[in-house]
Design an enzyme around this catalytic site. Structure first.
Site, mmCIF file in Angstrom:
data_model
loop_
_atom_site.group_PDB
_atom_site.id
_atom_site.type_symbol
_atom_site.label_atom_id
_atom_site.label_comp_id
_atom_site.label_asym_id
_atom_site.label_seq_id
_atom_site.Cartn_x
_atom_site.Cartn_y
_atom_site.Cartn_z
ATOM 1 N N HIS A 1 -2.996 1.684 -5.953
ATOM 2 C CA HIS A 1 -3.713 0.141 -5.722
ATOM 3 C C HIS A 1 -3.960 -0.666 -7.044
ATOM 4 O O HIS A 1 -3.537 -1.812 -7.324
ATOM 5 C CB HIS A 1 -4.914 1.031 -5.256
ATOM 6 C CG HIS A 1 -5.153 0.044 -3.784
ATOM 7 N ND1 HIS A 1 -4.769 0.505 -2.619
ATOM 8 C CD2 HIS A 1 -6.053 -1.232 -3.827
ATOM 9 C CE1 HIS A 1 -5.193 -0.366 -1.594
ATOM 10 N NE2 HIS A 1 -5.768 -1.168 -1.991
ATOM 11 N N HIS B 1 -3.565 -9.335 4.091
ATOM 12 C CA HIS B 1 -4.828 -9.655 3.910
ATOM 13 C C HIS B 1 -4.742 -10.120 4.943
ATOM 14 O O HIS B 1 -4.197 -11.244 5.665
ATOM 15 C CB HIS B 1 -5.301 -10.462 3.089
ATOM 16 C CG HIS B 1 -6.132 -8.815 1.714
ATOM 17 N ND1 HIS B 1 -5.971 -9.272 0.441
ATOM 18 C CD2 HIS B 1 -5.887 -7.726 1.049
ATOM 19 C CE1 HIS B 1 -5.594 -8.878 -0.247
ATOM 20 N NE2 HIS B 1 -5.644 -7.625 0.446
ATOM 21 N N ARG C 1 -0.798 -2.578 -6.962
ATOM 22 C CA ARG C 1 -0.869 -3.423 -6.070
ATOM 23 C C ARG C 1 -1.621 -4.473 -6.690
ATOM 24 O O ARG C 1 -1.442 -5.972 -6.135
ATOM 25 C CB ARG C 1 -1.667 -2.937 -4.709
ATOM 26 C CG ARG C 1 -2.263 -3.836 -3.133
ATOM 27 C CD ARG C 1 -2.653 -3.322 -2.216
ATOM 28 N NE ARG C 1 -2.916 -4.132 -0.686
ATOM 29 C CZ ARG C 1 -2.178 -4.513 -0.543
ATOM 30 N NH1 ARG C 1 -1.354 -4.873 -0.481
ATOM 31 N NH2 ARG C 1 -3.164 -4.742 0.787
ATOM 32 N N TYR D 1 -8.868 -11.986 -6.347
ATOM 33 C CA TYR D 1 -7.624 -11.879 -7.330
ATOM 34 C C TYR D 1 -8.162 -13.027 -8.648
ATOM 35 O O TYR D 1 -7.977 -12.925 -9.556
ATOM 36 C CB TYR D 1 -6.444 -11.295 -7.329
ATOM 37 C CG TYR D 1 -6.340 -10.066 -6.077
ATOM 38 C CD1 TYR D 1 -5.976 -8.857 -7.057
ATOM 39 C CD2 TYR D 1 -6.297 -9.783 -4.910
ATOM 40 C CE1 TYR D 1 -5.887 -7.689 -6.595
ATOM 41 C CE2 TYR D 1 -6.202 -8.456 -4.739
ATOM 42 C CZ TYR D 1 -5.490 -7.812 -5.150
ATOM 43 O OH TYR D 1 -5.856 -6.580 -4.685
ATOM 44 N N ARG E 1 1.088 -1.020 0.097
ATOM 45 C CA ARG E 1 -0.397 0.332 0.047
ATOM 46 C C ARG E 1 0.529 1.530 0.206
ATOM 47 O O ARG E 1 1.887 1.093 0.800
ATOM 48 C CB ARG E 1 -0.698 0.278 1.265
ATOM 49 C CG ARG E 1 -1.998 -1.291 1.385
ATOM 50 C CD ARG E 1 -2.669 -0.675 3.134
ATOM 51 N NE ARG E 1 -3.556 -2.373 3.287
ATOM 52 C CZ ARG E 1 -3.283 -3.480 3.446
ATOM 53 N NH1 ARG E 1 -1.679 -3.521 4.277
ATOM 54 N NH2 ARG E 1 -3.547 -4.213 3.636
ATOM 55 N N LYS F 1 -1.929 -2.483 8.237
ATOM 56 C CA LYS F 1 -3.465 -1.831 8.638
ATOM 57 C C LYS F 1 -3.391 -2.398 10.342
ATOM 58 O O LYS F 1 -3.130 -3.767 11.012
ATOM 59 C CB LYS F 1 -5.044 -2.564 8.295
ATOM 60 C CG LYS F 1 -4.135 -1.871 7.045
ATOM 61 C CD LYS F 1 -6.198 -1.674 6.297
ATOM 62 C CE LYS F 1 -6.295 -1.197 5.089
ATOM 63 N NZ LYS F 1 -7.401 -1.979 4.728
#
Length: 330
Positions: A272, A298, A275, A307, A161, A201
């Site tokens: 993104h 994730h 990414r 994906y 990110r 995150k």
């Protein structure tokens, strides 16, 4: 509207609700017009089913009404996703109002949700487009061009990110095991693994290996560009520096990508997008989805599996274009 004498209780409830929206909620005229049209269709539907009051309406009625909005009938064309969603909101509001006003004792629409929008598949760039983007950063001897190349190589080479990339410090790039930092990255033989420590995150850390292209770009930046940029600042530990020697901002990184995309003649490119391209190209190359999940950071493999849909679409395109009997297949 349905004739008053056909279903007076239904008509009265709808009028009371619309008055409530007009006087107490102050909804815009256009919104009220749309709600009035949606509720007129709802009343027609209920009367056709023999309902004479909102108290007789069940959840199945509301669900069937929603299905009818999307499918259409002899007198109404199918509604689009947004229009159907608005109609469901109007119906849910009507039943909620009726319960609060004591007109009904329950709310049959409380569990009925507006139709969900189709899941948008992430857009991935072709490998040629990625290479065009990376080659469009500018003169190789300019400190900022070297920084920009290193940043873009890192974003594509790790799937990071943008917030993770600009949050890196120099010591976050190094040899596996942490014995050596990015200052010696270019001297590492190909057999050695260079990794980047990202803080994702929730402060969760992960180690992601980087390939020789990103490693070479970072090495060139560290040796030939970062010292020049750092001379204007106060010794910031950040890996990527701006022209004043401070940490490169999110807006600054966006500007780097936007400028390179414009020079390469590419549109709709974002951090993104890189990414997404990282993940899609890995899966196209045979990587396991759970490995890609770890690399992307994730929390759930479900997030990563979107994906795989992109990859299936790509396989379908290749099959249709390549197999001699593909067009006849059903």
């Amino acid at each position: 509207m349905v004739a008053d004498d056909a279903a007076p209780l239904l008509v009265s409830a709808v009028r009371g609700y619309l008055d409530h929206l007009t006087v107490e909620r102050g909804l815009a005229a256009n919104t009220l017009t749309s709600y009035r049209r949606d509720l007129r269709r709802y009343l027609e539907f209920l009367v056709a089913r023999g309902r004479t009051s909102l108290g007789e309406v069940g959840e199945g009625d509301v669900t069937d009404f929603l299905r009818g909005l999307r499918e259409g009938d002899d007198t109404h064309p199918p509604l689009g996703l947004n229009s159907a969603g608005r109609a469901v909101v109007a119906v849910r509001g009507l039943h909620r109002f009726a319960r609060k006003e004591g007109i009904t004792t329950g709310d049959p629409a409380s569990e009925v949700r507006p139709p969900s929008p189709p899941r948008r598949l992430p857009k991935a760039m072709s490998l040629d487009a990625v290479e065009s983007l990376l080659d469009a950063v500018g003169a190789a001897d300019d400190p900022r061009a070297l920084r920009d190349r290193a940043l873009l190589e890192l974003l594509y080479g790790t799937g990071a990110r943008i917030s993770e990339a600009i949050g890196l410090d120099v010591d976050d790039v190094g040899r596996l095991g942490g014995a050596e930092t990015a200052d010696t990255v270019g001297d590492a033989p190909d057999a050695d693994v260079t990794v980047v420590r990202f803080r994702g995150k929730g402060g969760k850390e992960r180690l992601v290996p980087i390939g020789r292209f990103a490693r070479a770009a970072i090495d060139a930046y560290l040796v030939r560009a970062r010292p020049i940029l750092a001379a204007s600042g106060r010794g910031a530990p950040a890996l990527f520096l701006n022209a004043r020697g401070g940490r490169l901002t999110r807006q600054g990184a966006w500007a780097v990508l936007r400028a390179a995309a414009e020079r390469a003649g590419l549109s709709e490119v974002s951090p993104h997008t890189l990414r997404h391209s990282f993940a899609t190209h890995l899966l196209d190359g045979g990587a396991d989805v759970r490995v890609v999940q770890e690399l992307l950071g994730h929390a759930s493999v479900t997030t990563t599996q979107v994906y795989t849909l992109v990859t299936v679409d790509r396989l379908r395109e290749v099959y249709a274009a390549s197999h001699p009997r593909a067009n006849a297949a059903r």
